[in-house]
Write an enzyme that holds these catalytic residues in place. Structure first.
Site, mmCIF file in Angstrom:
data_model
loop_
_atom_site.group_PDB
_atom_site.id
_atom_site.type_symbol
_atom_site.label_atom_id
_atom_site.label_comp_id
_atom_site.label_asym_id
_atom_site.label_seq_id
_atom_site.Cartn_x
_atom_site.Cartn_y
_atom_site.Cartn_z
ATOM 1 N N ALA A 1 15.442 57.345 26.417
ATOM 2 C CA ALA A 1 14.871 56.234 26.232
ATOM 3 C C ALA A 1 13.433 56.445 26.659
ATOM 4 O O ALA A 1 13.059 57.396 27.503
ATOM 5 C CB ALA A 1 15.434 55.166 27.044
ATOM 6 N N GLY B 1 19.407 58.574 26.735
ATOM 7 C CA GLY B 1 19.535 58.043 25.494
ATOM 8 C C GLY B 1 19.714 58.667 24.386
ATOM 9 O O GLY B 1 20.557 58.413 23.409
ATOM 10 N N GLU C 1 23.126 60.130 24.488
ATOM 11 C CA GLU C 1 24.042 58.866 24.237
ATOM 12 C C GLU C 1 24.131 58.464 22.668
ATOM 13 O O GLU C 1 25.172 58.277 22.112
ATOM 14 C CB GLU C 1 23.757 57.516 24.979
ATOM 15 C CG GLU C 1 23.995 57.745 26.259
ATOM 16 C CD GLU C 1 23.274 56.889 27.468
ATOM 17 O OE1 GLU C 1 21.850 56.814 27.299
ATOM 18 O OE2 GLU C 1 23.886 56.023 28.049
ATOM 19 N N GLU D 1 19.723 60.405 34.068
ATOM 20 C CA GLU D 1 19.394 59.191 34.324
ATOM 21 C C GLU D 1 19.307 59.210 36.014
ATOM 22 O O GLU D 1 18.264 58.447 36.435
ATOM 23 C CB GLU D 1 20.268 58.030 33.983
ATOM 24 C CG GLU D 1 19.912 57.563 32.450
ATOM 25 C CD GLU D 1 20.739 58.503 31.666
ATOM 26 O OE1 GLU D 1 21.226 59.441 32.047
ATOM 27 O OE2 GLU D 1 20.775 58.325 30.288
HETATM 28 N N1 CAA Z 1 10.052 58.919 27.795
HETATM 29 C C1 CAA Z 1 8.801 58.951 27.488
HETATM 30 N N2 CAA Z 1 7.878 59.916 27.179
HETATM 31 C C2 CAA Z 1 8.555 60.952 27.162
HETATM 32 C C3 CAA Z 1 9.989 61.261 27.415
HETATM 33 C C4 CAA Z 1 10.610 60.177 27.659
HETATM 34 N N3 CAA Z 1 12.175 60.080 27.645
HETATM 35 N N4 CAA Z 1 10.131 62.674 27.462
HETATM 36 C C5 CAA Z 1 9.042 63.416 27.065
HETATM 37 N N5 CAA Z 1 8.118 62.377 27.089
HETATM 38 C C6 CAA Z 1 6.607 62.777 26.703
HETATM 39 C C7 CAA Z 1 6.069 63.316 28.167
HETATM 40 O O1 CAA Z 1 5.681 62.157 29.042
HETATM 41 C C8 CAA Z 1 4.872 63.981 27.474
HETATM 42 O O2 CAA Z 1 3.872 63.029 27.198
HETATM 43 P P1 CAA Z 1 2.177 63.158 27.626
HETATM 44 O O3 CAA Z 1 1.898 64.609 26.917
HETATM 45 O O4 CAA Z 1 1.629 62.226 27.190
HETATM 46 O O5 CAA Z 1 2.439 63.450 29.228
HETATM 47 C C9 CAA Z 1 5.478 64.579 26.118
HETATM 48 O O6 CAA Z 1 6.459 63.839 25.905
HETATM 49 C C10 CAA Z 1 5.730 66.000 26.240
HETATM 50 O O7 CAA Z 1 6.824 66.122 27.174
HETATM 51 P P2 CAA Z 1 6.564 67.211 28.467
HETATM 52 O O8 CAA Z 1 5.129 67.422 28.648
HETATM 53 O O9 CAA Z 1 7.333 66.634 29.893
HETATM 54 O O10 CAA Z 1 7.287 68.429 27.795
HETATM 55 P P3 CAA Z 1 8.058 69.546 28.600
HETATM 56 O O11 CAA Z 1 8.277 70.756 27.476
HETATM 57 O O12 CAA Z 1 7.207 70.023 29.838
HETATM 58 O O13 CAA Z 1 9.564 69.153 29.020
HETATM 59 C C11 CAA Z 1 11.464 67.674 28.909
HETATM 60 C C12 CAA Z 1 10.421 68.636 28.208
HETATM 61 C C13 CAA Z 1 12.323 68.496 29.883
HETATM 62 C C14 CAA Z 1 12.102 67.175 27.824
HETATM 63 C C15 CAA Z 1 10.663 66.404 29.547
HETATM 64 O O14 CAA Z 1 9.840 65.980 28.893
HETATM 65 C C16 CAA Z 1 11.616 65.659 30.267
HETATM 66 O O15 CAA Z 1 12.225 65.939 31.351
HETATM 67 N N6 CAA Z 1 11.689 64.237 29.934
HETATM 68 C C17 CAA Z 1 12.412 63.147 30.111
HETATM 69 C C18 CAA Z 1 13.818 63.498 29.695
HETATM 70 C C19 CAA Z 1 14.651 62.231 30.227
HETATM 71 O O16 CAA Z 1 14.814 61.812 31.630
HETATM 72 N N7 CAA Z 1 15.450 61.358 29.643
HETATM 73 C C20 CAA Z 1 16.054 60.378 30.055
HETATM 74 C C21 CAA Z 1 15.369 58.981 29.878
HETATM 75 S S1 CAA Z 1 16.343 57.884 30.822
HETATM 76 C C22 CAA Z 1 17.310 57.086 29.459
HETATM 77 O O17 CAA Z 1 17.375 57.612 28.486
HETATM 78 C C23 CAA Z 1 17.990 56.012 29.959
HETATM 79 C C24 CAA Z 1 19.189 55.543 29.155
HETATM 80 O O18 CAA Z 1 20.323 55.942 29.246
HETATM 81 C C25 CAA Z 1 18.977 54.448 28.048
#
Ligand code: CAA
Length: 256
Positions: A63, A108, A111, A131
């Site tokens: 998400a 998500g 999921e 999460e």
């Molecule tokens: N939401 C919004 N933006 C996201 C994102 C997310 N879930 N995941 C990645 N991005 C964005 C980053 O913010 C970044 O944008 P900017 O360049 O504008 O900063 C871009 O995508 C590239 O990401 P990274 O620079 O972080 O890339 P990386 O290769 O260094 O890392 C990654 C990749 C490990 C996937 C890392 O991006 C990450 O940990 N992302 C978050 C993953 C996460 O926690 N997802 C779960 C969300 S909670 C959820 O989903 C709740 C639910 O149950 C509904």
């Protein structure tokens, strides 16, 4: 537009395409996925649906965290329910939905893949329910579907650990059905879709229905439902054709 849809030989391919955010889902992406799946379900030309992500890095990175940062309790309830509704649209689809997981499937994203009927992964795929690292819990069905797929113990470890696992570990615990090199993931997913397309569409839909129904039911209720579906099929042309084809030593023609 965050979703690209195409139909190839009766396979509907939905590609989530939001590269700047690793295909993370905001309400617009969710809405487009929902509409696309519903269109494929209604489209007579489509027999199997494949869901994948654009690029070589992410299936869906979860998400949209920046969107969630703005939510209050009411907003979170609506966002959670919207995501859950989409997982139900996918899971309840009478046409099989295959997740071709081509990279990160996080939160998500994981999921959404759990709601699909089959999960194929590329060798570089990574899965997590991270999460708890954000002070959250899964909100789109992770606490409910993950234990049903991999068992309570492993699901608990993944959900309260929040750590990532690679495709081989996902395969070992039964989270994914098969692992392929990234270059052939889509091709192999389409190949399996073609196998399904050779089978009776009503039989496939009834199988999905009964398998879905089995979750949370007593064995006896599940068996009642199964025998009801089994017997109903005997009133269909499809079943007559399938049985006759075997007896006549020919290939069944389910999609004349
Ligand atoms: N939401 C919004 N933006 C996201 C994102 C997310 N879930 N995941 C990645 N991005 C964005 C980053 O913010 C970044 O944008 P900017 O360049 O504008 O900063 C871009 O995508 C590239 O990401 P990274 O620079 O972080 O890339 P990386 O290769 O260094 O890392 C990654 C990749 C490990 C996937 C890392 O991006 C990450 O940990 N992302 C978050 C993953 C996460 O926690 N997802 C779960 C969300 S909670 C959820 O989903 C709740 C639910 O149950 C509904």
């Amino acid at each position: 537009m965050f979703v690209d849809n195409k139909i190839e030989n009766n396979v509907g391919i939905l590609t989530i395409d939001r590269p700047k955010a690793l295909n993370a889902m905001n309400p617009d992406v969710l809405w487009e996925i929902d509409q696309s799946i519903k269109k494929f379900i209604e489209d007579e030309d489509v027999g199997v649906i494949i869901l994948t992500g654009a690029g070589e890095k992410a299936f869906i990175a979860g998400a949209d965290i920046k969107v969630m940062q703005q939510l209050d309790r009411k907003g979170a309830l609506d966002f959670g329910k919207l995501g859950q509704e989409i997982t139900m649209t996918i899971e309840d689809s009478p046409k099989p939905v295959i997740a071709a997981v081509n990279g990160f499937a996080l939160g998500g994203g994981c999921e959404i893949s759990l709601a699909c009927h089959i999960r194929f992964a590329s060798e570089n795929a990574k899965f997590a329910q991270p999460e708890v690292k954000l002070g959250l819990i899964p909100g789109w069905g992770g606490t409910q579907r993950l234990p049903r797929i991999v068992g309570k113990g492993i699901a608990t470890e993944l959900i309260i650990g929040g750590h990532m696992i690679d495709a081989q570990d996902a395969y070992r615990i039964g989270l994914v059905n098969k692992v392929f090199p990234l270059e052939i993931l889509l091709e192999e997913s389409i190949k399996f879709a073609q196998v399904i397309l050779g089978n009776g569409p009503n039989s496939v839909a009834e199988s999905l229905h009964c398998i879905n129904y089995s979750a949370g039911q007593s064995l006896i209720n599940g068996l009642d439902m199964e025998v009801e579906s089994f017997s109903q099929l005997f009133e269909t042309k499809e079943t007559n054709e399938g049985l006759a084809a075997f007896v006549e030593k020919r290939k069944a023609n389910f999609r004349p």
